[in-house]
Every structure is written in C-alpha cells, then in structure tokens.
Design a protein around this motif. Structure first.
Motif, PDB file in Angstrom:
ATOM      1  N   VAL A  55       0.844  -1.189   0.000  1.00  0.00           N
ATOM      2  CA  VAL A  55       0.000   0.000   0.000  1.00  0.00           C
ATOM      3  C   VAL A  55       0.883   1.245   0.000  1.00  0.00           C
ATOM      4  O   VAL A  55       1.849   1.331   0.759  1.00  0.00           O
ATOM      5  CB  VAL A  55      -0.930   0.006   1.226  1.00  0.00           C
ATOM      6  N   ARG A  56       0.519   2.213  -0.817  1.00  0.00           N
ATOM      7  CA  ARG A  56       1.250   3.480  -0.841  1.00  0.00           C
ATOM      8  C   ARG A  56       0.668   4.398   0.233  1.00  0.00           C
ATOM      9  O   ARG A  56      -0.508   4.722   0.204  1.00  0.00           O
ATOM     10  CB  ARG A  56       1.134   4.152  -2.215  1.00  0.00           C
ATOM     11  N   GLU A  80       0.663  -2.696  -7.141  1.00  0.00           N
ATOM     12  CA  GLU A  80       0.107  -1.844  -8.186  1.00  0.00           C
ATOM     13  C   GLU A  80       0.963  -1.852  -9.441  1.00  0.00           C
ATOM     14  O   GLU A  80       0.527  -1.354 -10.484  1.00  0.00           O
ATOM     15  CB  GLU A  80      -0.041  -0.411  -7.661  1.00  0.00           C
ATOM     16  N   PRO A  94      -5.238  -2.007  -9.747  1.00  0.00           N
ATOM     17  CA  PRO A  94      -5.145  -0.549  -9.942  1.00  0.00           C
ATOM     18  C   PRO A  94      -4.948   0.217  -8.642  1.00  0.00           C
ATOM     19  O   PRO A  94      -4.302   1.260  -8.617  1.00  0.00           O
ATOM     20  CB  PRO A  94      -6.488  -0.185 -10.599  1.00  0.00           C
ATOM     21  N   ASP A  95      -5.518  -0.278  -7.542  1.00  0.00           N
ATOM     22  CA  ASP A  95      -5.466   0.433  -6.265  1.00  0.00           C
ATOM     23  C   ASP A  95      -5.290  -0.601  -5.157  1.00  0.00           C
ATOM     24  O   ASP A  95      -6.240  -1.269  -4.758  1.00  0.00           O
ATOM     25  CB  ASP A  95      -6.752   1.233  -6.057  1.00  0.00           C
ATOM     26  N   SER A  96      -4.075  -0.739  -4.656  1.00  0.00           N
ATOM     27  CA  SER A  96      -3.813  -1.758  -3.633  1.00  0.00           C
ATOM     28  C   SER A  96      -4.471  -1.414  -2.302  1.00  0.00           C
ATOM     29  O   SER A  96      -4.806  -2.307  -1.515  1.00  0.00           O
ATOM     30  CB  SER A  96      -2.303  -1.952  -3.456  1.00  0.00           C
ATOM     31  N   ARG A  97      -4.666  -0.131  -2.022  1.00  0.00           N
ATOM     32  CA  ARG A  97      -5.337   0.245  -0.775  1.00  0.00           C
ATOM     33  C   ARG A  97      -6.779  -0.267  -0.770  1.00  0.00           C
ATOM     34  O   ARG A  97      -7.254  -0.811   0.228  1.00  0.00           O
ATOM     35  CB  ARG A  97      -5.306   1.764  -0.600  1.00  0.00           C
ATOM     36  N   ALA A  98      -7.476  -0.086  -1.892  1.00  0.00           N
ATOM     37  CA  ALA A  98      -8.846  -0.590  -2.002  1.00  0.00           C
ATOM     38  C   ALA A  98      -8.864  -2.113  -1.954  1.00  0.00           C
ATOM     39  O   ALA A  98      -9.736  -2.717  -1.321  1.00  0.00           O
ATOM     40  CB  ALA A  98      -9.489  -0.076  -3.281  1.00  0.00           C
ATOM     41  N   GLN A 196     -11.753   8.795   1.067  1.00  0.00           N
ATOM     42  CA  GLN A 196     -10.718   9.002   0.063  1.00  0.00           C
ATOM     43  C   GLN A 196      -9.615   7.964   0.172  1.00  0.00           C
ATOM     44  O   GLN A 196      -9.051   7.536  -0.836  1.00  0.00           O
ATOM     45  CB  GLN A 196     -10.135  10.407   0.197  1.00  0.00           C
ATOM     46  N   SER A 197      -9.309   7.533   1.397  1.00  0.00           N
ATOM     47  CA  SER A 197      -8.239   6.554   1.591  1.00  0.00           C
ATOM     48  C   SER A 197      -8.684   5.127   1.301  1.00  0.00           C
ATOM     49  O   SER A 197      -7.883   4.197   1.401  1.00  0.00           O
ATOM     50  CB  SER A 197      -7.709   6.635   3.028  1.00  0.00           C
ATOM     51  N   ARG A 198      -9.959   4.934   0.980  1.00  0.00           N
ATOM     52  CA  ARG A 198     -10.534   3.652   0.566  1.00  0.00           C
ATOM     53  C   ARG A 198     -10.551   2.593   1.667  1.00  0.00           C
ATOM     54  O   ARG A 198     -10.743   1.409   1.378  1.00  0.00           O
ATOM     55  CB  ARG A 198      -9.772   3.103  -0.653  1.00  0.00           C
ATOM     56  N   GLU A 201     -13.674   0.419   1.750  1.00  0.00           N
ATOM     57  CA  GLU A 201     -13.961  -0.402   0.566  1.00  0.00           C
ATOM     58  C   GLU A 201     -14.325  -1.819   0.996  1.00  0.00           C
ATOM     59  O   GLU A 201     -13.742  -2.382   1.918  1.00  0.00           O
ATOM     60  CB  GLU A 201     -12.736  -0.447  -0.343  1.00  0.00           C
TER      61      GLU A 201
END
Length: 372
Positions: A55-56, A80, A94-98, A196-198, A201
């Motif tokens: 995660v970034r 990602e 596409p989005d490792s946080r999500a 915003q930080s998901r 999710e």
C-alpha cells in the motif's frame, strides 16, 4: 476485561478467499487464481503464509518492503506494479489500498452483510447524526454498534477515543466483533478522508446519508471535486434498493444522489422542499420542539439539544430510518432519548444572565461562525 477490539482479523470459518473472485479487475502473474487465508499491509506484522499487500502511504510506500515481507514468509504479494523481486506469485491491481480493504472484509467473513449497516458522512453534523441514527434504531429494537469520532462500540463494550475510522484491518475486526456480540446493525461515522483513503472499501451499506457537502467560500475547484467524489463513493457502496439520503438545503449535495441509481434517493431539509422536513415551533437554550413531517406521517418531537442545526441533523437520521421502514414511534423515541453530545455546544451555567457555550467542533473555514 471485555474484549471490544482485536487487532488481527478473525480466521475462524474462513479457510481461504479467492482473489480472482474478490478482485476481478486484477492481473495475475504466475497463477490463474490465488487462495488467501490471511493478509497484512505491514511487513513487520506479517505471519508466514499470509499475502502482503503493498500500500502506498503518505510517508512510506509498501512496494519498498516487498523483499522484507518475502523474507518473513509471505506467500505472495498484491501490488500496483509488477515487482521483479516478488517472484512468480503476484496480483497486480489498480489500487492496492482498495484491494487491501476488500480483502480484510472478506477474510472477516463480510460482517457488514450479516447486519444492517448504515453510513454517515458530511462536512459537519455527522457525529450527531450518527448518534441520533443509532438511538433511533435501538429504539426500534436490537443492539447497534457504533464507529465514530467520539468512540468505538461493539454493542457491549465501548472505548471513547477521537481516532475516527480505524485502518482497513481494524475496521473489519470491529465489524466482525459486532456480529459476534449479536448486534442487529452498525452505524459508521465516516469523515471524507476515510472515504478518500478507501479503507471502507468492501463494506456494503443498507443506507447512507450525507449531512452536507460543506464547501467553504473560495474553495479551489479541484478540492470541491475531490470532496464530492469522496462522499459519492459512500453512495456507490449502498446496496441495491438501499437508501441514499441527501440534504436538500445544500445545493452541492444534489449531484450526489446520482452516484448510485440503484439506491432509493431520499432528501431532508428545513428550508428546501424535501421528503423529510420539520416545522420548528420553538428553539430554546435547553432544547427544541418541532413537528416532524415526511412519508405521509407527522409527529411532535422535543429535542433535548439546543440549536436549529441539531434539528437538521435529527432530520438526516429520521430520513435514513424512514427509508428503512422504521416506525414513527421509534423515530420520535430515539431522537428524544439523546440528551447530549460531548464537545458540542456544551452549556456553561454559573448563574450568569446570559448563555455561554463551548463548542469543540472544528470550523469549516477561517471565517466560519456556527449558527444556532
């Protein structure tokens, strides 16, 4: 001591999760699917056999710790961008946080699917709206958990903190604890940053409300777009046929209703035409009385909280409750049972001939004044 929170995801009864099913947008390297029974985004806490999700963050990029995670026994990585050092088992998203948040919810058994789950966001008033909402649904029967700025409760034990929504793994654990405690539902107070930080999710909501978008004067266009997008994300997580509740008094909120066309759009407001509204009869120093109107029903409500804004936040909660079929009596009883909210317009009475109130809510801008 009551265990109100666990810092690792419960694995009982959840032997594995298919990443192909969970992350259909992912690209797999070295495999056609990946069965996962544990995950972490912190390489320091990784147990052998878990998958590491890179995660970034604001200060650190999880992609820099892939080698460390593999040395600690990670069976694969979710990234990602393709990482040569990770070997053959990689899942590129596409989005490792999500992806991490969705994986945490799945490994916890998707607890939000096992109870009524309600979300509240907005620039102001979301804490009080969440308290009203929980009170209404508990008045209708059952125990409800709460996650918000004033504290976390799994329905039995409560911890008063100011941390807001925890990380993705902590949120999944807390929702699972609510299910374990026999909660009928959960109320989540979500600041725009948590959306915003998901980290939310993977949570499916039965209903959600935006108290207001709250755009201060001279806000840059990109900031306006970002705030709307964050709040619209909550509505997109509302289930088919669920309730999407907006503030008709806020012109910025109208566009949010189109974020999920499969949800039932409901509006509330004091001044604009709305599904749920109020005719205020009295606003005093210790409370308010108004006639609650909506869904072909009406009733007199006596709030024990002062200020017209409290009336507006009570309408937000009533609109969510009525969209879910809660009876009028429970709505009134729930609203009237809320006697205070720490840090919000606390009355200081030392016998002086005028009112002094302390409000710890952050202002919406440098020139903001809070209207009573």
């Amino acid at each position: 001591m009551a265990r109100w929170f666990v810092d690792r995801l419960p694995q009982q009864g959840i032997p594995s999760v298919s990443l192909r099913r969970l992350l259909p947008e992912a690209r797999f390297v070295g495999c056609q699917d990946f069965e996962v029974s544990g995950c972490t985004a912190d390489s320091r806490r990784l147990d052998p056999g878990q998958v590491f999700v890179a995660v970034r963050g604001a200060r650190h990029d999880g992609h820099s710790f892939i080698t460390q995670a593999l040395e600690r026994g990670a069976v694969g990585v979710v990234v990602e961008q393709q990482a040569p050092e990770a070997g053959r088992l990689q899942v590129i998203v596409p989005d490792s946080r999500a992806a991490h948040a969705r994986l945490c919810q799945a490994l916890a058994g998707d607890p939000a699917e096992q109870m009524l789950t309600l979300g509240v966001t907005g620039a102001a008033g979301r804490t009080l709206a969440a308290i009203f909402l929980r009170a209404i649904f508990e008045a209708s029967g059952g125990r409800y958990g709460l996650i918000g700025r004033l504290g976390w409760s799994d329905g039995v034990a409560t911890r008063a903190v100011g941390a807001g929504v925890p990380g993705a793994d902590g949120l999944a654990s807390m929702l699972a604890a609510m299910v374990e405690r026999g909660c009928a539902g959960a109320v989540l107070e979500l600041d725009p940053g948590s959306l915003q930080s998901r980290r939310v999710e993977g949570v499916a909501f039965d209903a959600a409300v935006v108290t207001d978008v709250g755009i201060p004067p001279a806000t840059p266009l990109d900031a306006i777009v970002a705030r709307r997008a964050a709040m619209a994300r909550l509505f997109r997580q509302v289930k088919l046929g669920g309730g999407a509740v907006v503030n008709a008094d806020d012109p910025h909120a109208e566009l949010l209703g189109a974020a999920n066309l499969d949800a039932e759009r409901v509006s509330f407001g004091l001044r604009a035409e709305a599904d749920v509204t109020a005719r205020v009869e009295h606003v005093g120093r210790t409370g308010s009385r108004f006639r609650l109107l909506g869904f072909d029903r009406e009733a007199v409500v006596t709030l024990r909280l002062a200020g017209e804004m409290c009336v507006s936040h009570s309408l937000a909660a009533a609109a969510v409750a009525w969209s879910r079929g809660v009876e009028l009596g429970a709505v009134v009883a729930g609203l009237e049972s809320v006697t205070s909210m720490p840090g919000r317009l606390d009355l200081v009475d030392q016998g002086q001939g005028f009112d002094v109130r302390v409000d710890q809510a952050p202002a919406a801008g440098p020139n903001c004044t809070r209207r009573l």
